[in-house]
Design an enzyme around this catalytic site. Structure first.
Site, short mmCIF file in Angstrom:
data_model
loop_
_atom_site.label_atom_id
_atom_site.label_comp_id
_atom_site.label_asym_id
_atom_site.label_seq_id
_atom_site.Cartn_x
_atom_site.Cartn_y
_atom_site.Cartn_z
N GLU A 84 36.34 35.71 41.69
CA GLU A 84 36.02 34.48 40.96
C GLU A 84 35.27 33.50 41.86
O GLU A 84 35.77 33.16 42.94
CB GLU A 84 37.30 33.84 40.42
CG GLU A 84 37.06 32.71 39.46
CD GLU A 84 38.34 32.21 38.81
OE1 GLU A 84 38.42 30.99 38.54
OE2 GLU A 84 39.25 33.02 38.58
N LYS A 261 48.80 29.90 36.86
CA LYS A 261 47.79 30.91 37.18
C LYS A 261 46.84 30.37 38.25
O LYS A 261 46.40 31.10 39.15
CB LYS A 261 47.02 31.29 35.91
CG LYS A 261 46.05 32.46 36.09
CD LYS A 261 44.62 32.02 36.36
CE LYS A 261 43.68 33.19 36.43
NZ LYS A 261 42.29 32.79 36.80
N ASP A 277 51.60 42.75 48.77
CA ASP A 277 51.79 43.05 47.34
C ASP A 277 51.66 41.79 46.49
O ASP A 277 52.61 41.04 46.32
CB ASP A 277 53.17 43.70 47.14
CG ASP A 277 53.37 44.21 45.73
OD1 ASP A 277 52.53 43.92 44.86
OD2 ASP A 277 54.38 44.89 45.49
N HIS A 375 32.58 25.38 38.28
CA HIS A 375 32.78 26.82 38.12
C HIS A 375 31.50 27.50 37.68
O HIS A 375 31.08 28.51 38.25
CB HIS A 375 33.88 27.07 37.10
CG HIS A 375 34.11 28.53 36.82
ND1 HIS A 375 34.85 29.33 37.66
CD2 HIS A 375 33.70 29.32 35.80
CE1 HIS A 375 34.88 30.55 37.18
NE2 HIS A 375 34.19 30.58 36.05
#
Length: 423
Positions: A84, A261, A277, A375
């Protein structure tokens, strides 16, 4: 065209070269695509074949460095692997603003994990609990026999607790509390709970079904905070909108899911760079977000007497600096060297601060110009490459996309066509 059959019998027995050739025929891959698959980068084929089943190649993900981090008085460069465009820039910016007021402060509580044992077919739950507690020392001894290394370090199984379930009154969940030290601990926890299970069956008359670690680690919590000065954020109006947005994340599950998130955007990218992980980190964080009631925010923001924002995070983080596959991945080892941390607790503190910086930066953008402006400006380079721009044309197309205000693939293609024609 014949119907494809994904039952590729004996595929796992084939060599990597044979698997790639199978895919050439099955998926109609051309020579260029086959050549890309055969390019393994810095991770050699022999190592890759040992790490995963049905290996064919290695997957590259862009990696960069987040800057400006000051944590507990020490500076860090943070390697992050993510596709991203805006994440690393936002994280660095959040850390820059926190640095103006002294940086981040963080504290990792412990390295205690849970091993979970599901004991079924019990005649009496109370009797079973008593029998287990009477044999507490023996159970802990048996568990610790599974790891001499942890025992020598003064770590290992420490306590036994219980967790009742509602679906069956004859079932008891036993939690073995295990201090895993600098290891994430999955393998050793699983070995410990498997080792003690026959003894538990013998003393209770019950039957063990599941015996495995829990990825929820409510005893392995990191707390961190930083002050973000109002003038660096955009002034009182932006601060007011920021606090409104933060309160929504604390009370509304739809906003909280996206809010959290954003936290994990930063944490996952670091974990991927150092080959820890990240899937367990996701499960751990999101489960903890609902442990006290309805799912909510993992961060909290409030104003100090000066009108500046104090941001804090409370998040479970269970990672390791020893063991695992990270030592087999050359770039992961380099990233660990870049981070330059001494133990798992320090790494956990760094990760929590990265999550807070990432979350703050996203919240600030949402409260000011909106998330899309920055973004999509960064995404414009991706669009330029996606339509075939190369070399200097990538920057030219990206710049013209931003100026046009219409940042999409169709417009990128039009702009590139004009550049190629010299218009």
């Amino acid at each position: 065209m014949p119907v494809k059959n994904s039952e590729l019998k004996g595929f796992y027995r084939k060599s990597t070269e044979e698997r790639i050739e199978t895919l050439r025929d099955y998926c109609h891959l051309n020579d260029e695509e086959i050549s890309i698959l055969k390019n393994n980068g810095s991770l050699n084929r022999e190592t890759g074949e040992k790490l995963v089943e049905n290996y064919i190649s290695n997957m590259e993900i862009p990696m960069g460095i987040a800057t400006n981090f000051s944590i507990n008085g020490r500076d860090y460069l943070i390697p992050m692997a993510i596709e991203e465009p805006s994440v690393i820039a936002a994280c660095s910016n959040g850390a820059r603003i926190a640095r103006m007021a002294g940086g981040f402060r963080a504290y990792a509580s412990s390295s205690i994990m849970y091993g979970q044992i599901q004991l079924t077919n019990l005649d009496d739950i109370g009797k079973a609990k008593t029998e287990i507690l009477m044999e507490r020392e023996n159970i802990l001894r048996i568990a610790n026999e599974a790891s001499r290394t942890l025992s020598k370090l003064g770590k290992g199984a420490r306590e036994i607790t219980f967790h009742n379930v509602k679906y069956d009154e004859h079932v008891l969940i036993i939690h073995l509390e295990i201090d895993t030290g600098d290891a994430m601990g999955a393998n050793i926890i699983n070995s410990m709970v498997e080792r003690v299970s026959p003894f538990l069956e013998a003393i209770t008359g019950g039957t063990v079904v599941l015996k495995i670690l829990s990825n929820l680690s409510p005893l392995r919590i990191v707390r961190a905070y930083a002050t973000f000065r109002k003038d660096a954020i955009g002034g009182p109006e932006v601060v007011e909108r920021f606090i409104h947005a933060a309160r929504l994340a604390e009370e509304d599950i739809f906003r909280a899911a996206t809010h959290n998130k954003g936290i994990m955007n930063g944490i996952d990218a670091v974990l991927l760079a150092i080959m820890n992980d990240w899937r367990q980190a996701e499960a751990n964080a999101h489960a903890y977000a609902a442990i006290k009631g309805p799912y909510g925010s993992l961060t909290h923001y409030e104003l100090d007497n000066n009108g500046d924002i104090i941001g804090s995070i409370e998040i479970p983080v269970s990672v390791g600096t020893v063991g695992g596959t990270s030592a087999s991945i050359p770039k992961a080892k380099i990233c660990q060297k870049i981070l330059d941390i001494k133990d798992a607790r320090e790494l956990e503190e760094v990760l929590a601060c990265v999550g807070l910086a990432q979350n703050f930066a996203a919240m600030r953008a949402l409260s000011d110009e909106g998330i899309q402006k920055g973004h999509m400006a960064l995404h414009s380079k991706n669009l330029a490459m996606a339509v075939g721009a190369t070399g200097d044309n990538i920057e030219k197309v990206a710049e013209m996309l931003v100026k046009s205000g219409s940042i999409n693939m169709t417009n990128a293609r039009v702009i590139l066509d004009k550049l190629m024609k010299g218009e």
